[in-house]
Design an enzyme around this catalytic site. Structure first.
Site, PDB file in Angstrom:
ATOM      1  N   ASP A 159      43.250  42.021  33.559  1.00 15.82           N
ATOM      2  CA  ASP A 159      42.127  41.330  32.919  1.00 15.82           C
ATOM      3  C   ASP A 159      42.063  41.787  31.451  1.00 15.82           C
ATOM      4  OD1 ASP A 159      39.832  39.777  32.820  1.00 15.82           O
ATOM      5  OD2 ASP A 159      38.509  41.350  33.605  1.00 15.82           O
ATOM      6  N   ASP A 205      44.582  38.322  25.989  1.00  8.28           N
ATOM      7  CA  ASP A 205      43.384  37.829  25.316  1.00  8.28           C
ATOM      8  C   ASP A 205      43.491  38.033  23.811  1.00  8.28           C
ATOM      9  OD1 ASP A 205      40.938  37.198  24.301  1.00  8.28           O
ATOM     10  OD2 ASP A 205      39.796  38.687  25.437  1.00  8.28           O
ATOM     11  N   HIS A 237      29.907  38.176  29.160  1.00  9.90           N
ATOM     12  CA  HIS A 237      30.202  39.386  29.929  1.00  9.90           C
ATOM     13  C   HIS A 237      28.953  40.257  30.148  1.00  9.90           C
ATOM     14  CE1 HIS A 237      34.446  38.676  28.383  1.00  9.90           C
ATOM     15  NE2 HIS A 237      34.551  38.651  29.693  1.00  9.90           N
ATOM     16  N   GLY A 238      28.931  41.000  31.258  1.00  8.43           N
ATOM     17  CA  GLY A 238      27.893  41.999  31.462  1.00  8.43           C
ATOM     18  C   GLY A 238      26.708  41.525  32.287  1.00  8.43           C
ATOM     19  N   HIS A 272      35.336  33.346  32.557  1.00 11.27           N
ATOM     20  CA  HIS A 272      35.023  34.782  32.547  1.00 11.27           C
ATOM     21  C   HIS A 272      33.507  34.957  32.579  1.00 11.27           C
ATOM     22  CE1 HIS A 272      38.858  36.911  31.408  1.00 11.27           C
ATOM     23  NE2 HIS A 272      39.228  35.656  31.565  1.00 11.27           N
ATOM     24  N   GLY A 273      33.079  36.207  32.726  1.00 12.53           N
ATOM     25  CA  GLY A 273      31.655  36.510  32.588  1.00 12.53           C
ATOM     26  C   GLY A 273      30.776  35.662  33.481  1.00 12.53           C
ATOM     27  N   ASN A 320      35.655  34.723  37.323  1.00 11.07           N
ATOM     28  CA  ASN A 320      35.662  36.187  37.273  1.00 11.07           C
ATOM     29  C   ASN A 320      34.283  36.765  37.585  1.00 11.07           C
ATOM     30  OD1 ASN A 320      38.220  35.751  36.309  1.00 11.07           O
ATOM     31  ND2 ASN A 320      37.944  36.867  34.398  1.00 11.07           N
ATOM     32  N   ILE A 321      34.270  37.693  38.524  1.00  8.37           N
ATOM     33  CA  ILE A 321      33.007  38.320  38.918  1.00  8.37           C
ATOM     34  C   ILE A 321      33.196  39.829  38.950  1.00  8.37           C
ATOM     35  CG2 ILE A 321      31.343  38.574  40.815  1.00  8.37           C
ATOM     36  CD1 ILE A 321      32.093  35.575  41.506  1.00  8.37           C
ATOM     37  N   SER A 346      30.252  42.201  37.274  1.00  6.74           N
ATOM     38  CA  SER A 346      28.916  42.834  37.257  1.00  6.74           C
ATOM     39  C   SER A 346      28.214  42.756  38.608  1.00  6.74           C
ATOM     40  CB  SER A 346      28.025  42.178  36.197  1.00  6.74           C
ATOM     41  OG  SER A 346      28.538  42.410  34.915  1.00  6.74           O
TER      42      SER A 346
HETATM   43 ZN   LIG Z   1      36.410  38.578  30.801  1.00  5.01          ZN
END
Ligand SMILES: [Zn+2]
Length: 335
Positions: free
Chosen positions: A94, A116, A190-191, A234-235, A277-278, A280
Protein backbone atom coordinates in the site's frame (compact mmCIF):
# COMPACT_ATOMS: atom_id res chain seq x y z
CA UNK A 1 14.09 -13.65 -5.41
CA UNK A 2 10.84 -15.16 -4.13
CA UNK A 3 7.92 -15.53 -6.53
CA UNK A 4 4.51 -15.01 -4.97
CA UNK A 5 3.12 -17.99 -6.86
CA UNK A 6 5.37 -20.25 -4.79
CA UNK A 7 3.73 -18.81 -1.66
CA UNK A 8 0.22 -19.65 -2.89
CA UNK A 9 -0.71 -16.00 -3.42
CA UNK A 10 -2.46 -14.57 -6.48
CA UNK A 11 -2.24 -11.20 -8.26
CA UNK A 12 -5.27 -8.95 -8.76
CA UNK A 13 -5.83 -9.32 -12.52
CA UNK A 14 -8.53 -12.03 -12.69
CA UNK A 15 -10.01 -10.94 -9.37
CA UNK A 16 -10.59 -7.37 -10.60
CA UNK A 17 -11.92 -8.45 -13.97
CA UNK A 18 -14.57 -10.55 -12.24
CA UNK A 19 -15.36 -7.86 -9.68
CA UNK A 20 -15.91 -5.16 -12.32
CA UNK A 21 -18.11 -7.50 -14.37
CA UNK A 22 -19.98 -8.73 -11.30
CA UNK A 23 -20.63 -5.34 -9.70
CA UNK A 24 -18.85 -5.92 -6.41
CA UNK A 25 -15.54 -4.85 -4.82
CA UNK A 26 -12.66 -6.78 -3.27
CA UNK A 27 -11.84 -5.82 0.32
CA UNK A 28 -8.30 -4.57 0.89
CA UNK A 29 -7.58 -4.78 4.59
CA UNK A 30 -4.34 -3.45 6.07
CA UNK A 31 -2.57 -5.68 8.53
CA UNK A 32 0.47 -5.68 10.75
CA UNK A 33 -0.38 -7.98 13.65
CA UNK A 34 -1.06 -11.69 13.89
CA UNK A 35 -4.56 -11.08 15.26
CA UNK A 36 -5.48 -8.90 12.27
CA UNK A 37 -4.16 -11.54 9.88
CA UNK A 38 -6.12 -14.30 11.61
CA UNK A 39 -9.32 -12.25 11.64
CA UNK A 40 -8.96 -11.37 7.94
CA UNK A 41 -8.41 -15.00 6.92
CA UNK A 42 -11.25 -16.30 9.10
CA UNK A 43 -13.63 -13.70 7.65
CA UNK A 44 -12.56 -14.41 4.05
CA UNK A 45 -12.91 -18.18 4.47
CA UNK A 46 -16.27 -18.01 6.23
CA UNK A 47 -17.71 -15.74 3.55
CA UNK A 48 -15.88 -17.43 0.64
CA UNK A 49 -14.48 -14.06 -0.41
CA UNK A 50 -11.27 -13.19 -2.23
CA UNK A 51 -9.20 -10.80 -0.15
CA UNK A 52 -6.30 -8.37 -0.43
CA UNK A 53 -4.00 -8.20 2.58
CA UNK A 54 -2.05 -5.00 2.36
CA UNK A 55 1.01 -3.65 4.02
CA UNK A 56 1.99 0.01 4.19
CA UNK A 57 5.49 1.38 4.60
CA UNK A 58 4.59 2.09 8.23
CA UNK A 59 3.53 -1.54 8.72
CA UNK A 60 6.84 -2.69 7.27
CA UNK A 61 8.65 -0.47 9.73
CA UNK A 62 6.52 -1.69 12.62
CA UNK A 63 6.38 -5.42 11.99
CA UNK A 64 9.38 -6.02 9.69
CA UNK A 65 9.00 -6.74 5.96
CA UNK A 66 10.28 -10.30 6.18
CA UNK A 67 7.88 -11.22 8.96
CA UNK A 68 4.91 -9.76 7.07
CA UNK A 69 5.84 -11.81 4.00
CA UNK A 70 5.85 -15.01 6.05
CA UNK A 71 2.57 -13.98 7.67
CA UNK A 72 1.00 -13.75 4.21
CA UNK A 73 2.39 -17.16 3.34
CA UNK A 74 0.98 -18.36 6.65
CA UNK A 75 -2.37 -16.80 5.80
CA UNK A 76 -2.65 -19.03 2.72
CA UNK A 77 -1.78 -22.13 4.75
CA UNK A 78 -4.20 -21.08 7.49
CA UNK A 79 -7.05 -20.59 5.00
CA UNK A 80 -6.45 -24.13 3.74
CA UNK A 81 -6.42 -25.45 7.27
CA UNK A 82 -9.78 -23.73 7.83
CA UNK A 83 -11.18 -25.72 4.93
CA UNK A 84 -10.67 -23.45 1.93
CA UNK A 85 -8.55 -25.44 -0.52
CA UNK A 86 -8.30 -22.61 -3.08
CA UNK A 87 -8.12 -19.28 -1.26
CA UNK A 88 -7.53 -16.15 -3.34
CA UNK A 89 -5.22 -14.01 -1.24
CA UNK A 90 -3.22 -11.07 -2.56
CA UNK A 91 -0.24 -9.62 -0.71
CA UNK A 92 -0.20 -5.96 -1.70
CA UNK A 93 2.11 -3.03 -0.95
CA UNK A 94 0.00 0.00 0.00
CA UNK A 95 1.41 3.43 -0.98
CA UNK A 96 4.85 2.44 -2.25
CA UNK A 97 6.66 5.76 -2.56
CA UNK A 98 9.66 4.75 -4.68
CA UNK A 99 10.66 2.33 -7.41
CA UNK A 100 13.14 0.71 -5.00
CA UNK A 101 10.50 -0.03 -2.35
CA UNK A 102 8.17 -1.56 -4.96
CA UNK A 103 11.03 -3.65 -6.38
CA UNK A 104 12.01 -4.81 -2.90
CA UNK A 105 8.46 -6.04 -2.25
CA UNK A 106 8.17 -7.76 -5.65
CA UNK A 107 11.49 -9.50 -5.01
CA UNK A 108 10.29 -10.82 -1.66
CA UNK A 109 6.98 -12.33 -2.76
CA UNK A 110 4.37 -9.57 -3.00
CA UNK A 111 1.81 -10.33 -5.71
CA UNK A 112 0.70 -6.73 -6.16
CA UNK A 113 2.18 -3.30 -5.45
CA UNK A 114 0.94 0.25 -5.42
CA UNK A 115 3.19 2.98 -6.63
CA UNK A 116 1.83 6.29 -5.36
CA UNK A 117 3.29 9.21 -7.28
CA UNK A 118 0.16 11.30 -6.84
CA UNK A 119 2.02 14.08 -5.06
CA UNK A 120 4.56 14.40 -7.91
CA UNK A 121 4.18 16.47 -11.06
CA UNK A 122 2.08 14.57 -13.64
CA UNK A 123 4.94 13.60 -16.00
CA UNK A 124 7.15 12.46 -13.10
CA UNK A 125 4.29 10.31 -11.74
CA UNK A 126 3.94 8.67 -15.17
CA UNK A 127 7.68 8.08 -15.50
CA UNK A 128 8.15 6.23 -12.21
CA UNK A 129 4.80 4.44 -12.45
CA UNK A 130 5.88 3.13 -15.87
CA UNK A 131 9.22 1.97 -14.43
CA UNK A 132 7.44 0.05 -11.65
CA UNK A 133 4.97 -1.50 -14.10
CA UNK A 134 7.77 -2.69 -16.41
CA UNK A 135 9.59 -4.38 -13.56
CA UNK A 136 6.45 -5.85 -11.96
CA UNK A 137 5.02 -7.28 -15.16
CA UNK A 138 8.20 -9.31 -15.73
CA UNK A 139 7.08 -11.34 -12.72
CA UNK A 140 3.33 -11.14 -13.38
CA UNK A 141 2.88 -8.81 -10.39
CA UNK A 142 0.02 -6.32 -10.79
CA UNK A 143 0.43 -2.59 -10.18
CA UNK A 144 -1.94 0.05 -8.80
CA UNK A 145 -1.11 3.68 -9.49
CA UNK A 146 -2.72 6.87 -8.24
CA UNK A 147 -3.94 10.01 -9.89
CA UNK A 148 -5.45 12.84 -7.87
CA UNK A 149 -4.61 13.68 -4.28
CA UNK A 150 -6.45 12.30 -1.26
CA UNK A 151 -6.65 14.43 1.81
CA UNK A 152 -5.16 12.95 4.96
CA UNK A 153 -5.38 13.54 8.66
CA UNK A 154 -2.66 16.18 8.59
CA UNK A 155 -3.73 17.98 5.47
CA UNK A 156 -4.66 21.63 5.57
CA UNK A 157 -7.43 21.34 3.03
CA UNK A 158 -9.62 18.36 2.26
CA UNK A 159 -12.08 17.47 -0.48
CA UNK A 160 -11.63 20.46 -2.72
CA UNK A 161 -12.45 19.98 -6.36
CA UNK A 162 -8.86 20.67 -7.30
CA UNK A 163 -7.80 17.53 -5.40
CA UNK A 164 -10.11 15.25 -7.32
CA UNK A 165 -8.80 13.07 -10.12
CA UNK A 166 -9.18 14.91 -13.42
CA UNK A 167 -11.19 12.64 -15.74
CA UNK A 168 -9.50 14.19 -18.79
CA UNK A 169 -6.14 12.76 -17.64
CA UNK A 170 -7.07 9.15 -16.97
CA UNK A 171 -6.81 7.70 -20.50
CA UNK A 172 -3.37 9.20 -21.06
CA UNK A 173 -2.21 8.11 -17.60
CA UNK A 174 -3.48 4.53 -17.82
CA UNK A 175 -2.16 4.07 -21.37
CA UNK A 176 1.30 5.48 -20.77
CA UNK A 177 1.91 3.83 -17.40
CA UNK A 178 0.39 0.45 -18.31
CA UNK A 179 -0.95 0.18 -14.74
CA UNK A 180 -3.44 -2.58 -13.90
CA UNK A 181 -5.67 -0.47 -11.67
CA UNK A 182 -6.07 3.18 -10.80
CA UNK A 183 -6.62 4.75 -7.38
CA UNK A 184 -8.68 7.89 -7.75
CA UNK A 185 -9.71 10.76 -5.52
CA UNK A 186 -13.44 11.49 -5.36
CA UNK A 187 -13.72 12.72 -1.79
CA UNK A 188 -12.56 9.80 0.34
CA UNK A 189 -9.80 10.55 2.81
CA UNK A 190 -7.30 8.74 5.03
CA UNK A 191 -7.69 8.29 8.80
CA UNK A 192 -10.49 8.43 11.38
CA UNK A 193 -11.02 12.19 10.96
CA UNK A 194 -11.85 12.32 7.29
CA UNK A 195 -13.63 15.62 7.41
CA UNK A 196 -13.52 18.70 9.57
CA UNK A 197 -16.77 19.58 11.35
CA UNK A 198 -17.13 22.68 9.15
CA UNK A 199 -17.18 20.46 6.03
CA UNK A 200 -20.06 18.42 7.43
CA UNK A 201 -23.62 18.99 8.47
CA UNK A 202 -24.99 17.71 11.78
CA UNK A 203 -27.81 15.24 12.20
CA UNK A 204 -30.33 17.25 14.21
CA UNK A 205 -31.49 14.14 16.13
CA UNK A 206 -28.15 12.60 17.15
CA UNK A 207 -25.85 15.61 16.88
CA UNK A 208 -23.43 13.41 14.89
CA UNK A 209 -21.55 14.75 11.90
CA UNK A 210 -22.83 13.91 8.42
CA UNK A 211 -19.95 14.02 5.90
CA UNK A 212 -20.17 15.51 2.40
CA UNK A 213 -21.11 12.96 -0.31
CA UNK A 214 -18.55 11.36 -2.64
CA UNK A 215 -18.20 12.86 -6.12
CA UNK A 216 -20.06 10.17 -8.04
CA UNK A 217 -20.19 12.46 -11.08
CA UNK A 218 -16.38 12.38 -11.28
CA UNK A 219 -16.42 8.59 -10.89
CA UNK A 220 -19.00 8.28 -13.68
CA UNK A 221 -16.87 10.43 -16.00
CA UNK A 222 -13.80 8.32 -15.27
CA UNK A 223 -15.75 5.12 -15.96
CA UNK A 224 -16.91 6.56 -19.24
CA UNK A 225 -13.33 7.33 -20.29
CA UNK A 226 -11.98 3.93 -19.21
CA UNK A 227 -14.80 1.41 -19.57
CA UNK A 228 -14.22 -1.70 -17.48
CA UNK A 229 -10.90 -0.45 -16.06
CA UNK A 230 -10.40 -1.38 -12.37
CA UNK A 231 -10.78 1.62 -10.08
CA UNK A 232 -9.59 1.73 -6.46
CA UNK A 233 -10.86 3.76 -3.52
CA UNK A 234 -8.49 4.57 -0.67
CA UNK A 235 -9.45 6.03 2.69
CA UNK A 236 -12.78 4.21 2.75
CA UNK A 237 -13.31 3.35 6.39
CA UNK A 238 -16.74 4.22 7.70
CA UNK A 239 -15.60 4.99 11.26
CA UNK A 240 -18.52 3.13 12.90
CA UNK A 241 -20.05 5.30 15.59
CA UNK A 242 -20.68 2.38 17.96
CA UNK A 243 -16.94 1.62 18.04
CA UNK A 244 -16.10 5.30 18.52
CA UNK A 245 -18.70 5.50 21.32
CA UNK A 246 -17.23 2.40 23.03
CA UNK A 247 -13.73 3.88 22.83
CA UNK A 248 -14.94 7.19 24.30
CA UNK A 249 -17.00 5.45 26.98
CA UNK A 250 -13.98 3.50 28.24
CA UNK A 251 -11.49 6.33 28.54
CA UNK A 252 -10.78 7.21 24.91
CA UNK A 253 -11.05 10.63 23.38
CA UNK A 254 -12.09 10.65 19.72
CA UNK A 255 -14.50 13.54 19.39
CA UNK A 256 -16.15 14.04 15.99
CA UNK A 257 -14.37 11.14 14.25
CA UNK A 258 -16.11 10.69 10.92
CA UNK A 259 -15.84 8.34 7.91
CA UNK A 260 -17.48 7.45 4.61
CA UNK A 261 -21.10 6.24 4.97
CA UNK A 262 -21.46 2.60 4.02
CA UNK A 263 -24.36 3.26 1.61
CA UNK A 264 -21.96 5.32 -0.49
CA UNK A 265 -19.38 2.55 -0.52
CA UNK A 266 -22.06 0.04 -1.46
CA UNK A 267 -23.05 2.25 -4.36
CA UNK A 268 -19.38 2.61 -5.44
CA UNK A 269 -18.87 -1.18 -5.23
CA UNK A 270 -21.46 -1.68 -7.92
CA UNK A 271 -19.51 0.52 -10.35
CA UNK A 272 -16.00 0.08 -11.77
CA UNK A 273 -14.66 0.44 -8.23
CA UNK A 274 -13.29 -3.04 -7.57
CA UNK A 275 -10.96 -2.51 -4.57
CA UNK A 276 -11.90 -0.65 -1.42
CA UNK A 277 -9.26 0.04 1.22
CA UNK A 278 -10.22 -0.28 4.86
CA UNK A 279 -7.72 0.32 7.64
CA UNK A 280 -9.06 2.71 10.30
CA UNK A 281 -12.18 0.59 10.95
CA UNK A 282 -10.00 -2.35 11.95
CA UNK A 283 -7.96 -0.13 14.28
CA UNK A 284 -11.15 1.19 15.86
CA UNK A 285 -12.65 -2.31 16.26
CA UNK A 286 -9.48 -3.53 17.93
CA UNK A 287 -9.09 -0.54 20.23
CA UNK A 288 -12.77 -0.50 21.25
CA UNK A 289 -12.64 -4.18 22.27
CA UNK A 290 -9.34 -3.80 24.15
CA UNK A 291 -10.48 -0.68 26.03
CA UNK A 292 -13.77 -2.28 27.03
CA UNK A 293 -12.13 -5.52 28.13
CA UNK A 294 -9.44 -3.84 30.21
CA UNK A 295 -11.92 -1.43 31.82
CA UNK A 296 -14.15 -4.35 32.82
CA UNK A 297 -11.28 -6.59 33.96
CA UNK A 298 -8.76 -4.33 35.70
CA UNK A 299 -7.04 -7.34 37.28
CA UNK A 300 -6.26 -9.11 33.97
CA UNK A 301 -2.88 -8.72 32.32
CA UNK A 302 -2.50 -11.65 29.90
CA UNK A 303 -2.55 -10.10 26.38
CA UNK A 304 -4.42 -13.15 25.09
CA UNK A 305 -7.34 -12.22 27.30
CA UNK A 306 -7.90 -8.82 25.67
CA UNK A 307 -6.62 -9.65 22.18
CA UNK A 308 -9.12 -12.46 21.80
CA UNK A 309 -12.18 -10.17 21.94
CA UNK A 310 -10.23 -7.68 19.80
CA UNK A 311 -9.74 -10.36 17.14
CA UNK A 312 -13.41 -11.37 17.36
CA UNK A 313 -14.52 -7.78 16.96
CA UNK A 314 -12.31 -7.24 13.90
CA UNK A 315 -13.56 -10.45 12.34
CA UNK A 316 -17.16 -9.33 12.84
CA UNK A 317 -16.34 -6.02 11.15
CA UNK A 318 -14.55 -7.70 8.21
CA UNK A 319 -17.50 -10.05 7.63
CA UNK A 320 -19.92 -7.13 7.77
CA UNK A 321 -17.90 -5.22 5.15
CA UNK A 322 -17.63 -8.24 2.85
CA UNK A 323 -21.29 -9.22 3.03
CA UNK A 324 -23.18 -5.96 3.58
CA UNK A 325 -21.00 -3.35 1.89
CA UNK A 326 -18.68 -4.75 -0.81
CA UNK A 327 -20.66 -7.81 -1.88
CA UNK A 328 -17.61 -10.04 -2.41
CA UNK A 329 -19.04 -12.97 -0.42
CA UNK A 330 -19.42 -16.24 -2.29
CA UNK A 331 -17.20 -14.97 -5.11
CA UNK A 332 -14.35 -17.49 -4.81
CA UNK A 333 -14.16 -19.60 -7.96
CA UNK A 334 -13.80 -22.66 -5.74
CA UNK A 335 -13.28 -22.98 -2.02
ZN1 LIG B 1 -4.39 4.97 0.87
Amino acid sequence: MVNYKDLGLVNTREMFKKAVAGGYAIPAFNFNTMEQMQAIVQAAVETKSPVIMQVSKGARNYANATILRYMAEGAVAYAKELGCEHPEIVLHLDHGDSFELCKDCIDMGFSSVMYDGSSLPYEENIKISRQVVEYAHKYDVTVECELGVLAGVEDEVASEVSHYTKPEEVIDFATRTGCDSLAISIGTSHGAYKFKPEQCTRDPKTGKLVPPPLAFDVLAEIEQKLPGFPIVLHGSSSVPQDEVDTINKYGGNLPDAVGIPEEQLRKASKSAVCKINIDSDSRLAMTAAVRKYLAEHPDHFDPRQYLKPARENMKKMYIHKIVDVLGSDGKLAQC
